[in-house]
Design an enzyme around this catalytic site. Structure first.
Site, PDB file in Angstrom:
ATOM      1  N   LYS A   1      -8.666  -0.715   1.321  1.00  0.00           N
ATOM      2  CA  LYS A   1      -9.694  -1.160   2.257  1.00  0.00           C
ATOM      3  C   LYS A   1     -10.583  -2.145   1.534  1.00  0.00           C
ATOM      4  CE  LYS A   1      -9.357   0.064   6.412  1.00  0.00           C
ATOM      5  NZ  LYS A   1      -8.529  -0.998   6.953  1.00  0.00           N
TER       6      LYS A   1
ATOM      7  N   GLU B   1       0.812  -1.223   0.000  1.00  0.00           N
ATOM      8  CA  GLU B   1       0.000   0.000   0.000  1.00  0.00           C
ATOM      9  C   GLU B   1       0.841   1.266   0.000  1.00  0.00           C
ATOM     10  OE1 GLU B   1      -3.695   2.074   2.515  1.00  0.00           O
ATOM     11  OE2 GLU B   1      -2.934   0.104   3.101  1.00  0.00           O
TER      12      GLU B   1
END
Length: 451
Positions: free
Chosen positions: A265, A249
């Site tokens: 997410k 990420e």
């Protein structure tokens, strides 16, 4: 403006061997694209022997101002549009450095490594996998002796050979901080706060620890072979230990005034059968729960970027894109903005830190609940690792899938975002889905001979 010195080297995917060429120097660091094992990353950045360092404690005053002061010690040099790093700062800011900026008291509980560590590096090996080119880049602050030594080191690398590593042994299987029942109970407490209207979401995590002996770089290469990510990193912290990050990420990147953040997410475990795996990925993209969870964090990060970006410049060009890794599928969104000329990257970091994808929304209240319910501080985990170049470019990760190591123990962590319709048992399974491959990879070294 003074000129950079650039020395071309053979292009090779054998970046572990390149890192080994300078691993004996002080504070070596490898910002690892994960290539060829992971998609998405473009550059590997390798450096060592910083001319200055900054070590931060959890209660350090104005930590990001101190980071900016360190970066300013290198005068700007000319730059090349294909070079992400032309000398500058590389290091990490741990999660606890985000307390001051969110008006929370310092968390002074002990962590394996300092709350933050940055080095000021005057050179780097840049491996560009898009252009298939490798260059040694020297800022004008590099000494002639250093330039000659590094050119000799990298010229001598045998690119076709495996890197030399020592033995590594895990002394016992990883100890889970919480049992399944304890984890589910605390997720239930988060749900009570959500139902009471305190928050919309909180990211709840737990730690896993084990004693170890031997060469941590060997452990990193084993992890890299299993779960490489495009925002990975290996750092040796002088007198303290090491960071081993396999992050998928990005936190925030910058190219001049243009900035971007890409929160993750939404998670689904990979399956061995290709058809079943494709169905799982498609279900994740259509999952109302996961899309809602992602959207909450997108809104939070739009707000965070908006604290410093020019009015009206914050955009969301991509929502809910599927990203696939060795162990899981994720949903990833992209938010962009434009900084005013007077705003520096360190100031933007302070405004956005820690990343919303690992706190919850609203951020400050979610962080209070995290502090109440998690049994230990996060440290490097859920902080950020990356660089800030003297040429005005920067890139940072969210330090998930990340191990911290002192001289005796390895610590990592995992968790997930809790929302109103979260199932505590399902959240526990998701936590283990995220971390199980990392733990099992190193647990294969449990019965290895001692170094």
């Amino acid at each position: 403006m003074k000129s950079l010195q650039i020395v071309s080297l053979p292009y090779s995917l054998n970046t572990p061997a390149a890192f080994q060429a300078i691993a004996d120097l002080p504070a070596p660091v490898w910002l690892d694209s994960g290539r060829p094992l992971a998609p998405g990353g473009r550059y590997d950045i390798i450096s060592a022997d910083p001319v200055n360092t900054l070590e931060l404690a959890a209660d350090s005053a104005a930590p990001f101002e101190a980071l900016d002061d360190l970066w300013c010690e290198l005068i700007p040099a000319d730059s090349d549009a294909q070079l992400p790093f032309c000398g500058g700062v590389i290091g990490y800011a741990g999660y606890e450095l985000g307390m001051e900026g969110n008006f929370l008291p310092a968390d002074l509980r002990e962590t394996p490594l300092p709350a933050g560590f940055f080095g000021l590096y005057t050179w780097a090996l840049i491996v560009d996998h898009q252009l298939q080119a490798s260059h040694l880049v020297f800022h004008p602050a590099s000494s002639p002796v250093q330039v000659a030594d590094l050119v000799a080191r990298f010229t001598a690398v045998r690119w076709q050979t495996e890197p030399r590593t020592g033995r590594f042994r895990l002394q016992e299987p990883f100890l889970h901080e919480l049992t399944a029942a304890e984890y589910e109970h605390r997720v239930g407490r988060v749900l009570e706060y959500i139902n009471a209207g305190d928050i919309y979401q909180a990211n709840f995590t737990q730690r896993f620890t084990a004693g170890y002996e031997g060469d941590l770089f060997q452990a990193y290469l084993a992890l890299r072979n299993s779960v490489a990510g495009p925002f990975s990193a290996y750092m040796a912290i002088p007198n303290h230990g090491s960071v081993l990050s396999l992050s998928p990420e990005r936190f925030i990147s910058a190219d001049g005034t243009h900035v971007q953040t890409q929160p993750i997410k939404g998670t689904a475990r990979r399956l061995s059968d290709p058809d079943d795996d494709a169905r799982v990925a498609a279900a994740l993209q259509q999952s109302e729960k996961d899309r809602a969870e992602n959207l909450m964090i997108v809104d939070l990060l739009r707000n965070d970027l908006g604290k410093r970006c020019q009015r009206g410049s914050v955009r969301v060009p991509n929502l809910f894109e599927l990203a696939t890794f060795a162990n899981v599928h994720h949903l990833v969104s992209t938010i962009t903005g434009e900084l005013p000329e007077e705003c520096g990257f360190a100031d933007l970091l302070q405004a956005c830190f820690p990343g919303g994808s690992i706190t919850g929304a609203p951020k400050r209240r979610a962080m209070e609940i995290i502090r109440e319910l998690e049994s230990s501080p996060r440290g490097v985990y859920c902080g950020s690792i990356g660089y800030l170049s003297s040429c005005g470019r920067a890139d940072t990760n969210i330090a998930i899938r990340t191990f911290s190591a002192d001289s005796q123990r390895l610590t990592c962590a995992a968790g997930g975002g809790i929302v109103a319709d979260s199932d505590p048992a399902g959240e526990y399974r998701e936590c283990l889905d995220k971390v199980s491959l990392l733990l099992s990879t190193l647990e294969t070294f449990h019965h290895s001979p001692a170094p």
